[in-house]
Motif scaffolding. Structure first.
Motif, short mmCIF file in Angstrom:
data_model
loop_
_atom_site.label_atom_id
_atom_site.label_comp_id
_atom_site.label_asym_id
_atom_site.label_seq_id
_atom_site.Cartn_x
_atom_site.Cartn_y
_atom_site.Cartn_z
N ASN A 40 0.37 -1.21 -0.18
CA ASN A 40 0.15 -0.17 0.12
C ASN A 40 0.90 1.09 -0.17
O ASN A 40 0.45 1.94 -0.14
CB ASN A 40 -0.89 -0.35 1.14
CG ASN A 40 -1.78 -1.35 1.34
OD1 ASN A 40 -2.73 -1.51 -0.49
ND2 ASN A 40 -2.41 -1.46 2.41
N LYS A 66 2.65 4.41 -1.08
CA LYS A 66 2.68 5.25 -2.43
C LYS A 66 3.83 6.61 -2.32
O LYS A 66 4.33 7.06 -1.67
CB LYS A 66 1.04 5.88 -1.86
CG LYS A 66 0.77 7.07 -3.30
CD LYS A 66 -0.66 7.28 -3.02
CE LYS A 66 -2.04 6.21 -3.64
NZ LYS A 66 -2.91 7.60 -3.62
N PHE A 97 3.44 1.10 -5.86
CA PHE A 97 3.08 2.47 -6.97
C PHE A 97 3.01 3.74 -6.57
O PHE A 97 4.02 4.32 -5.72
CB PHE A 97 1.66 2.32 -5.51
CG PHE A 97 0.48 3.17 -5.92
CD1 PHE A 97 -0.93 1.64 -6.55
CD2 PHE A 97 0.27 3.80 -5.87
CE1 PHE A 97 -2.11 2.61 -6.75
CE2 PHE A 97 -1.26 4.89 -6.21
CZ PHE A 97 -2.23 3.81 -6.93
N THR A 98 2.73 3.98 -7.49
CA THR A 98 3.23 5.48 -7.74
C THR A 98 1.99 7.08 -8.52
O THR A 98 1.04 6.20 -9.18
CB THR A 98 4.65 5.33 -9.43
OG1 THR A 98 3.78 5.40 -10.26
CG2 THR A 98 6.44 5.21 -8.93
N ALA A 99 2.27 8.02 -7.42
CA ALA A 99 1.02 8.56 -7.84
C ALA A 99 2.12 10.10 -9.14
O ALA A 99 3.00 10.42 -8.13
CB ALA A 99 -0.01 9.16 -7.18
N CYS A 128 2.03 5.93 -14.99
CA CYS A 128 2.00 5.72 -12.73
C CYS A 128 0.86 5.11 -12.77
O CYS A 128 -0.41 4.18 -14.34
CB CYS A 128 2.04 7.55 -12.81
SG CYS A 128 0.92 8.28 -14.01
N ASN A 129 0.45 4.40 -11.92
CA ASN A 129 -0.36 3.91 -11.59
C ASN A 129 -1.44 5.11 -10.90
O ASN A 129 -3.26 4.47 -11.27
CB ASN A 129 -0.42 3.57 -10.18
CG ASN A 129 0.91 2.73 -9.86
OD1 ASN A 129 2.19 2.59 -9.59
ND2 ASN A 129 0.46 1.00 -9.61
N GLU A 130 -1.35 6.24 -10.75
CA GLU A 130 -2.26 7.32 -11.14
C GLU A 130 -2.46 8.71 -11.08
O GLU A 130 -0.92 9.46 -10.83
CB GLU A 130 -2.71 7.35 -8.95
CG GLU A 130 -3.83 8.15 -8.79
CD GLU A 130 -3.87 7.71 -7.32
OE1 GLU A 130 -2.89 8.82 -6.41
OE2 GLU A 130 -4.57 6.84 -6.32
N GLN A 182 -1.79 13.02 0.42
CA GLN A 182 -2.46 11.32 -0.03
C GLN A 182 -1.22 10.04 -0.20
O GLN A 182 -1.21 9.58 -0.82
CB GLN A 182 -2.82 11.69 -2.03
CG GLN A 182 -3.40 12.80 -1.80
CD GLN A 182 -4.63 12.62 -3.31
OE1 GLN A 182 -4.36 12.17 -3.85
NE2 GLN A 182 -4.33 14.19 -3.39
N VAL A 183 0.41 10.95 0.24
CA VAL A 183 1.51 9.79 -0.11
C VAL A 183 2.78 10.08 0.50
O VAL A 183 2.57 10.69 2.03
CB VAL A 183 2.34 10.30 -1.56
CG1 VAL A 183 1.31 10.57 -2.70
CG2 VAL A 183 3.11 11.58 -1.70
#
Length: 385
Positions: free
Chosen positions: A8, A10, A33-35, A49-51, A69-70
């Motif tokens: 989970n 980020k 997981f990357t934003a 990217c994931n998001e 959020q990260v």
């Protein structure tokens, strides 16, 4: 130890350009997981990217809300809202490089003053609040031609830098804060990338030599290892390590330097992120600069930095006279050549001198790699439909 892999956790990246895209090759490899936050829906990183979030990197709220959020936040471009990063740090988000490092580097005048304070060798300079003050200094005899004008902020890829030889040269320049640097006669422009992890492990990549395009002031070729005596390479590495220690950064620090006629080393400027002078590491090194940046900010053991093979990188920039939907003319011809790997950044629109991709040429014989690089440069053209 945090579990970064298939978890989970980020990782946030500010900026969705080609450097972000190449960072994402490695987060995908590790299943992290990357934003990504970028102001363009066409950002090259969007596909990898994931998001993806749309937002202005200079806007406090956009950067702050994204950062909340990260778990760890990093950058692929320096021009981001540092006040937002400072707030995020106070609230427990890990930000690498730190807001303090970015503040010192974002403004070229502050960066140069920092070198002076830290006894890091650099060219002489004068700081001006307004362009008009330069003219006064010239008229009063305090400043002499030629010199290098640099905008204090928002310069990139050769923009924001100009050699000034006459008063006429000042006319089309932006009016704001700037510096005037002594023009250094140099033998070579060199760079060293220093990697430093959150717990302080440090590694350097071999010294590279950079050949510049005379008009665009952009790097045309990066040659690794630099064709310089060992004594000069050692001095460049020592200066890069001293600079890295002064900034106390986490992640990568690309230190660009001049080798003077007397073989002194002067720091030109730094970038606290993956850098154009390290693209050849993808094919030529045991650990690419992009993987190393991820390892450093996540406080994982740093990888080997030596080269497997000699490498030369050629920048692919938009040809003059072409604007519009991009076409890579003759790309299949260069792909017939041994040891040639093109990287296309994913920008749909070309314009003159815009960075559209790069090509790496690897060869056990560095001179042969440089010869093929010239061939690549002459063969491939970045034009429009």
């Amino acid at each position: 130890m945090t579990n970064y892999f298939s978890s989970n956790f980020k990782l946030g990246i500010l900026g969705g350009g080609q450097l972000g895209k190449m960072l994402l090759y490695n987060t995908r490899k590790f299943d992290i997981f990357t934003a990504v936050l970028d102001s363009s829906n066409e950002a090259p990183s969007k596909m990898a990217c994931n998001e993806f979030q749309l937002g202005d990197l200079m806007d406090y709220d956009a950067v702050y809300n994204f950062g909340k959020q990260v778990d760890i936040l990093t950058i692929e471009i320096e021009n981001v809202n540092v006040d937002a990063l400072e707030t995020l740090e106070k609230e427990g988000v890990k930000v690498y490089p730190a807001s303090k490092t970015l503040r010192q580097i974002q403004n070229k005048a502050k960066q140069k003053l920092f070198y002076r304070d830290q006894n890091i060798p650099t060219s002489d300079f004068t700081r001006f609040a307004y362009l008009s003050e330069i003219e006064d200094a010239i008229i009063n005899g305090g400043l002499h031609f030629p010199f290098v004008w640099k905008a204090a902020q928002f310069g990139y890829d050769g923009n924001g830098v100009k050699v000034v030889r006459t008063l006429e040269d000042l006319k089309r320049l932006p009016k704001g804060e700037c510096i005037a640097e002594e023009l250094i006669p140099f033998k070579n422009e060199l760079a060293v990338i220093v990697a430093r992890s959150a717990s302080g492990e440090i590694k350097t990549y071999p010294v590279v030599e950079m050949e510049f395009h005379p008009e665009a002031n952009q790097v045309e070729y990066v040659i690794c290892p630099a064709r310089i005596p060992d004594s000069v390479a050692k001095k460049a590495e020592e200066v890069a390590l001293k600079t890295s220690k002064a900034f106390n950064h986490v992640g990568l620090l690309a230190v660009e330097m001049f080798q003077t006629e007397n073989d002194d080393i002067l720091v030109n400027e730094v970038a606290p992120r993956p850098h154009n002078s390290g693209h050849q590491t993808i094919e030529a090194s045991y650990t690419s600069q992009f993987e190393q940046h991820i390892r450093a900010i996540l406080d994982l053991p740093l990888g080997r930095t030596d080269s497997k093979v000699g490498g030369v990188m050629v920048n692919l920039v938009g040809a003059e006279g072409y604007t519009g939907n991009v076409v890579y003319q003759n790309i299949e011809n260069i792909m017939k050549l041994d040891g040639v790997t093109p990287h296309i950044y994913g920008k749909k629109e070309t314009r003159p001198f815009r960075k559209m991709g790069h090509v790496t040429i690897v060869n056990e014989d560095l001179n042969e790699a440089r010869r093929v690089a010239e061939l690549v440069k002459k063969s491939i053209k970045v034009i429009s439909e």
